[in-house]
Design a protein around this motif. Structure first.
Motif, mmCIF file in Angstrom:
data_model
loop_
_atom_site.group_PDB
_atom_site.id
_atom_site.type_symbol
_atom_site.label_atom_id
_atom_site.label_comp_id
_atom_site.label_asym_id
_atom_site.label_seq_id
_atom_site.Cartn_x
_atom_site.Cartn_y
_atom_site.Cartn_z
ATOM 1 N N LEU A 21 29.568 41.025 48.835
ATOM 2 C CA LEU A 21 30.036 41.739 47.645
ATOM 3 C C LEU A 21 31.500 41.419 47.360
ATOM 4 O O LEU A 21 31.894 41.224 46.202
ATOM 5 N N ILE A 22 32.316 41.379 48.429
ATOM 6 C CA ILE A 22 33.738 41.077 48.263
ATOM 7 C C ILE A 22 33.925 39.664 47.715
ATOM 8 O O ILE A 22 34.713 39.452 46.786
ATOM 9 N N ASN A 23 33.193 38.702 48.269
ATOM 10 C CA ASN A 23 33.316 37.322 47.806
ATOM 11 C C ASN A 23 32.881 37.182 46.351
ATOM 12 O O ASN A 23 33.472 36.395 45.590
ATOM 13 N N ALA A 24 31.847 37.932 45.971
ATOM 14 C CA ALA A 24 31.409 37.901 44.568
ATOM 15 C C ALA A 24 32.509 38.429 43.660
ATOM 16 O O ALA A 24 32.769 37.882 42.583
ATOM 17 N N HIS A 25 33.197 39.489 44.117
ATOM 18 C CA HIS A 25 34.301 40.051 43.326
ATOM 19 C C HIS A 25 35.481 39.092 43.281
ATOM 20 O O HIS A 25 36.132 38.943 42.240
#
Length: 405
Positions: free
Chosen positions: A52-56
């Motif tokens: 999720l962090i990498n997507a953000h």
């Protein structure tokens, strides 16, 4: 009675044999199995979070024309204006044209005031048509959601925040301006320390709308102890909104100054003082809120980000804030220079030339300034007046000391 006891013993023996035999075919679980299964669950949870962090990160770290690595290790990406995070908001997608700078408030002194930063201290710069954006990493994403930014309105629910400020309230304000000197306070643990101006709509039974700008030392957000330029906004009592450009909101128009980048030089105790002017004001035509630092117009917050601030502010504040989750003795995080207000010039932090902006887009000196320091033995504030500085305050302190246990 003897017959019943005999039957009981026989039945018990049969059950014992059946249970014992069944146990031979059950899987054997050791503490190691439990630990490995638990670790697998934790690993899956971490992987999901990192995904999720990498997507953000892919959303906010935009493609860049040029990348600059500063002497402090920061990576500054020069991103095309129309690709900046603000335009990810659906209501802004069709408004990517570069707005002309609005009318500067009447009474603004055009004296040269520079915001100097480390990232471009070697002469590097971003090309025309781009804006500098400090590259965000995974640690900043996980910490940017911490509820660690509040106004005085939230103080009853936020004992971990302490202020030493001057403020005006009870009127209609369309912006504020002040000159802040920059320090490098010692900050411990997960604390932060800042000096800033607040432009707030603080109506009864309404969540606070706030626009804020200044400098802060925030190791949790930046992984170092350098004083950095920041702005901050919230439309709903700090339930959402964020620093700089970590989430879509603020539209930057300036190619020379970078939000989140380290400031250099800084003030020294009993030595040279370095200060910078900050101004937030409402464009009378578009109703958007603009931000200026030094002589550089940085950009704007679209008015439709807010509810009450679509019109005007009801209070303006100037000064320092320290946040600490410390539940034991008082934190030793410093505010300002780390010295109390009574030490005065070149020793204590100051905010000078305190001004507010009226509905006619005119700067006026602050009148009826009130002071607030929740724990004056830890961090204090005092106000003064001079012809050169107008209304101004000294503020700050060391935090933990014999009078602030």
């Amino acid at each position: 009675m003897t017959k019943s006891i005999s039957f009981y013993h026989k039945t018990s023996s049969i059950i014992f044999v059946i249970v014992s035999f069944s146990l031979l075919f059950l899987p054997i679980f050791s503490s190691k199995d439990f630990r490995e299964e638990n670790e697998t669950f934790v690993t899956r949870k971490k992987l999901k979070e990192m995904k999720l962090i990498n997507a953000h990160l892919r959303k906010i770290n935009k493609p860049y024309v040029k990348s600059i690595k500063g002497p402090d290790g920061d990576i500054i990406d020069c991103v095309l204006f129309h690709l900046q995070p603000a335009f990810d908001r659906p209501e802004l997608k069709g408004k990517m044209s570069l707005k002309s700078v609005p009318e500067i408030p009447k009474g603004h002194v055009g004296k040269k005031s520079e915001m100097k930063q480390l990232w471009n201290s070697n002469g590097e710069s971003c090309p025309k048509g781009t804006i500098p954006i400090k590259r965000t990493n995974a640690a900043q994403i996980s910490t940017s959601k911490f509820p660690n930014k509040y106004s005085r309105k939230d103080l009853p629910d936020a004992p971990s925040h302490e202020h030493a400020i001057g403020y005006v309230t009870g009127g209609e304000f369309y912006g504020a301006k002040a000159v802040l000197n920059v320090w490098e306070p010692n900050v411990t643990g997960y604390d932060f320390s800042l000096s800033q101006i607040w432009v707030i709509s603080d109506l009864p039974n309404h969540p606070a709308n706030s626009l804020e700008a200044g400098w802060h030392v925030n190791p949790l957000l930046h992984a170092d102890s350098l004083p950095r330029l920041f702005n901050y906004w919230t439309p709903n009592g700090y339930q959402s909104g964020c620093y700089n450009m970590i989430c879509p909101g603020f539209v930057q128009t300036n190619q020379n100054v970078c939000l989140g980048a380290a400031i250099d030089p800084i003030s020294t105790y009993n030595g040279q003082q370095y200060d910078v002017a900050f101004m937030i004001w409402k464009d009378p035509k578009t109703r958007d809120w603009w931000f200026m630092v030094g002589s550089e117009v940085m950009g704007y917050w679209p008015s439709n980000l807010f509810t009450d601030l679509r019109d005007h502010a009801t209070s303006v504040e100037y000064g320092g804030e320290v946040y600490s989750p410390n539940l034991g003795m008082h934190t030793s995080t410093q505010m300002g220079s780390g010295h109390f207000q009574d030490e005065g010039f070149a020793k204590a932090a100051y905010v000078r030339n305190l001004e507010v902006i009226d509905k006619d887009n005119k700067l006026n000196s602050v009148n009826n300034l009130s002071l607030l320091a929740e724990k004056p033995n830890c961090y204090g504030v005092r106000n003064e007046f001079s012809d050169a500085w107008g209304n101004y305050i000294y503020f700050g302190g060391p935090g933990n000391n014999p009078n602030c246990p």
